[in-house]
Design an enzyme around this catalytic site. Structure first.
Site, short mmCIF file in Angstrom:
data_model
loop_
_atom_site.label_atom_id
_atom_site.label_comp_id
_atom_site.label_asym_id
_atom_site.label_seq_id
_atom_site.Cartn_x
_atom_site.Cartn_y
_atom_site.Cartn_z
N HIS A 193 0.83 -1.21 0.00
CA HIS A 193 0.00 0.00 0.00
C HIS A 193 0.86 1.25 0.00
O HIS A 193 0.54 2.25 -0.64
CB HIS A 193 -0.89 0.03 1.24
CG HIS A 193 -1.92 -1.03 1.23
ND1 HIS A 193 -2.37 -1.64 2.35
CD2 HIS A 193 -2.58 -1.59 0.20
CE1 HIS A 193 -3.27 -2.53 2.03
NE2 HIS A 193 -3.42 -2.53 0.73
N GLU A 434 3.15 -16.53 -22.69
CA GLU A 434 4.21 -16.37 -21.69
C GLU A 434 4.78 -17.71 -21.22
O GLU A 434 5.57 -17.77 -20.30
CB GLU A 434 3.74 -15.51 -20.50
CG GLU A 434 2.37 -15.81 -19.98
CD GLU A 434 1.89 -14.81 -18.91
OE1 GLU A 434 2.65 -13.94 -18.50
OE2 GLU A 434 0.73 -14.95 -18.48
N ASP A 458 7.40 -13.46 -17.86
CA ASP A 458 7.30 -14.90 -17.59
C ASP A 458 7.95 -15.73 -18.70
O ASP A 458 8.55 -16.75 -18.41
CB ASP A 458 5.83 -15.30 -17.42
CG ASP A 458 5.35 -15.00 -16.02
OD1 ASP A 458 6.07 -15.33 -15.07
OD2 ASP A 458 4.26 -14.41 -15.88
N CYS A 505 3.55 -7.01 -23.80
CA CYS A 505 3.26 -6.20 -22.60
C CYS A 505 4.18 -6.51 -21.42
O CYS A 505 3.97 -6.01 -20.33
CB CYS A 505 1.80 -6.40 -22.19
SG CYS A 505 1.42 -8.09 -21.69
C1 PEP Z 1 4.59 -10.95 -18.14
O1 PEP Z 1 4.73 -12.07 -17.64
O2 PEP Z 1 5.37 -10.47 -18.97
C2 PEP Z 1 3.44 -10.11 -17.75
C3 PEP Z 1 3.20 -8.97 -18.36
O3 PEP Z 1 2.67 -10.55 -16.72
P1 PEP Z 1 3.09 -10.40 -15.17
O4 PEP Z 1 4.32 -9.56 -15.11
O5 PEP Z 1 1.93 -9.79 -14.50
O6 PEP Z 1 3.34 -11.83 -14.79
MG MG Z 2 3.08 -12.96 -16.62
#
Ligand code: PEP
Ligand code: MG
Length: 579
Positions: A193, A434, A458, A505
């Site tokens: 938080h 991923e 990931d 992403c």
């Molecule tokens: C990723 O694995 O690249 C991703 C965007 O998801 P997170 O970081 O939330 O696992």
């Molecule tokens: Mg991920």
């Protein structure tokens, strides 16, 4: 010689040079004495009055935060108020006063310690957060019993950098931005938080340093480099000058780069690139839009519920709708929850897994807890009626998983059609790539999915078998490893051959030094946090696709990661040096 004393996690970016102020919390002396039989009623009345007063204080803070920040931030204090209103705790204090004839401060403190001890032995991040709530309330109650001021951070009148073992959300929320230049804590993570508050207040912060408070004393001159996560104590005058320049440059660069907000992300050879934002909580949406993003490429929905025992459909719907309406007609890609692994909340299973990152996380958790999954899908589908929603499933490993998740979604759509609940009939349903198996089977997944989004955080971890949160083997975690580049190329080719919309992403998308690599590989849709969004756009506008492709061709012919890194760094510096 100065020393780089410690490193930590950047919770909120910025660079500040100033004097350290070591905050030990409110030093409250707890009076301990026994009371007479005829004083019991008076003592209980004192306790009740302190509870009322504390509730009033917390409500006032809540209102102040709701006015100045947002309702979401204010809601964090709901859990404090709920602890105060817990009849079992109140009863325990009463009993201790009556049966053991202890004064109210002593009784309250003993019961708080008892609660804190029982919570500290539980391996559950959500419950551990409650320890901070309880000690915050304990301090406030005792201060009110003694009629002392509860927060000395508010009294600071000169510019300082706060060092604290930990800060409660209320302490952070009440910080005076004019005086508190930055803060550093021993404890905490990016999703605590306190870190969320720091970002919302735009106070540079480094958390999770483990030992920073033991390495500074009041008045020490310090540099907080909350860009690289470094803290330097007793810097030389040269270093101070260097960092002051760096600080000015950082601010100037931000201002300069902010001019890019409304300019298109277009390469020199007129190729259009799309830049989207990643958000964890709806409050981050404003900063993402202000940076000129073209929508949300990743809404990590799991963070919405870290304070709740169970996410309910209406609460979810309201939160999604808020973001979706705000960005309409731009797309908002809502990822269904990715709990498990390092994100374990109160409502997730309590059994401990041997290999949590290979365990019941993300879509596996959702399919295992179909009721929770259906609640979330209903909320997302309802929100789709208010703008441009895309629905995304995380960590798809098998084709069956995606088909099952999609089927469940379609069943809900069918229910909605029959009962007249409006939703977007054309909603796009996609998945995160991923896990290596999803790359290998991407051509088949493309038959069932409307879009792919590559989660490199990931993907790198699973492809290279490197735990993404381990410091010990961090040297192995490298998105420029040839196997990662080959994999990314394979994804782009498969998506192109199947006309599947593709975006990326993971953190890699938001690192300006990788932008040329991603463009050269064929990515055109990049989603990232706001920190380096301008820099990425600047790179996009300074390069041609032709030169990015030629760079990638050279990289794919190299064997060593060192060699690849060197060339990527060289090209980045040649084109644009933002460091
Ligand atoms: C990723 O694995 O690249 C991703 C965007 O998801 P997170 O970081 O939330 O696992
Ligand atoms: Mg991920």
């Amino acid at each position: 010689m100065s020393t780089i004393i410690t490193k930590g996690i950047v919770a909120s970016p910025g660079i500040r040079v100033g004097k350290a102020y070591v905050y030990h919390g409110d030093k409250i002396i707890i009076p301990k004495y026994t009371i007479r039989e005829d004083e019991i009623t008076y003592e209980i009345a004192r306790f009740e009055k302190a509870v009322e007063q504390t509730k009033e204080e917390l409500k006032a803070i809540q209102e102040q935060i709701a006015r100045n920040l947002s309702k979401d931030m204010a809601d964090i204090f709901m859990s404090h108020i709920m602890v105060l209103e817990d009849p079992q705790i109140e009863e325990k204090v009463r009993k201790t006063i009556i049966e053991q004839k202890r004064n109210a401060e002593w009784a309250i403190n003993d019961i708080s310690l008892e609660l804190i001890n029982s919570l500290s032995s539980i391996e559950d991040d959500y419950l551990r957060e409650r320890i901070i709530d309880i000690s915050d309330i304990n301090k406030r109650l005792i201060s009110n019993l003694q009629a002392t001021e509860s927060s000395s951070l508010q009294d600071i009148t000169e510019e300082v950098i706060i060092f604290a073992s930990d800060l409660t959300p209320s302490e952070t929320a009440l910080m005076n931005k004019d005086h508190i230049l930055a803060f550093v804590t021993d404890k905490g993570a990016r999703t605590s938080h306190t870190a969320i508050m720091a970002r919302a207040l735009e106070i540079p912060a480094i958390v999770g340093t483990i030992n920073a408070t033991s390495l500074v004393k009041n008045g020490d001159s310090v540099i907080v480099d909350a860009v690289h996560g470094r803290i330097i104590v007793d810097p030389t005058p040269e270093e101070i000058n260097e960092f002051r320049r760096y600080e000015e440059e950082f601010l100037e660069l931000e201002l300069e780069l902010a001019k890019l907000t409304n300019l298109p992300a277009q390469t020199l050879d007129a190729e259009e690139v799309f830049i989207y934002g990643n958000i964890e909580i709806p409050d981050e949406m404003k900063i993402i839009k202000d940076h000129g993003a073209q929508g949300i490429g990743l809404f990590r929905s799991e963070f919405l519920f870290m304070d709740q025992s169970l996410p309910d459909e209406d609460k979810q719907f309201q939160e999604y709708r808020r973001v979706v309406e705000y960005f309409n007609p731009m797309p908002v890609t809502i990822r269904t929850i990715d709990v498990g692994a390092d994100k374990v909340y109160a409502y997730t299973n309590h059994y401990k897994e041997r290999n949590p990152f290979l365990g019941c996380r993300a879509i596996r958790f959702s399919l295992e807890n179909e009721n929770l999954f259906r609640i979330q899908l209903r909320a997302i589908l309802r929100a789709s009626n208010f703008g441009n929603v895309k629905l995304m499933f995380p960590m798809i490993t098998t084709i069956e998983e995606f088909k099952r998740a999609r089927n469940i979604t379609e069943e809900i759509m069918q229910d909605f059609r029959s009962n007249g609940t409006p939703f977007d009939e054309k909603i796009k349903i996609g998945l995160m790539i991923e896990v290596p198996s999803a790359v290998v089977n991407a051509d088949i997944l493309a038959k069932y999915a409307d879009f792919f989004s590559v989660g490199t955080n990931d993907l790198v971890q699973y492809l290279l078998a490197v735990d993404r949160i381990s410091e010990k083997i961090a040297y192995l975690y490298n998105p420029l490893n040839l196997s990662v580049l080959r994999f990314l190329k394979q994804i782009v080719d498969t998506a192109r051959n199947n006309a599947t919309l593709l975006s990326i992403c993971g953190e890699m998308a938001g690192e300006p030094q990788y932008t040329m690599v991603l463009l050269g590989l064929g990515f055109r849709h990049l989603s990232m946090g706001p920190i380096y969004m301008y820099q990425v756009k600047k790179v996009v506008r300074s390069v041609s696709i032709a030169e990015c492709e030629s760079l990638v061709n050279s990289l794919l012919s190299m064997e060593s990661t060192d060699e690849i890194e060197k060339l990527v760094r060289k090209k980045f510096k040649e084109k644009i040096d933002l460091s």
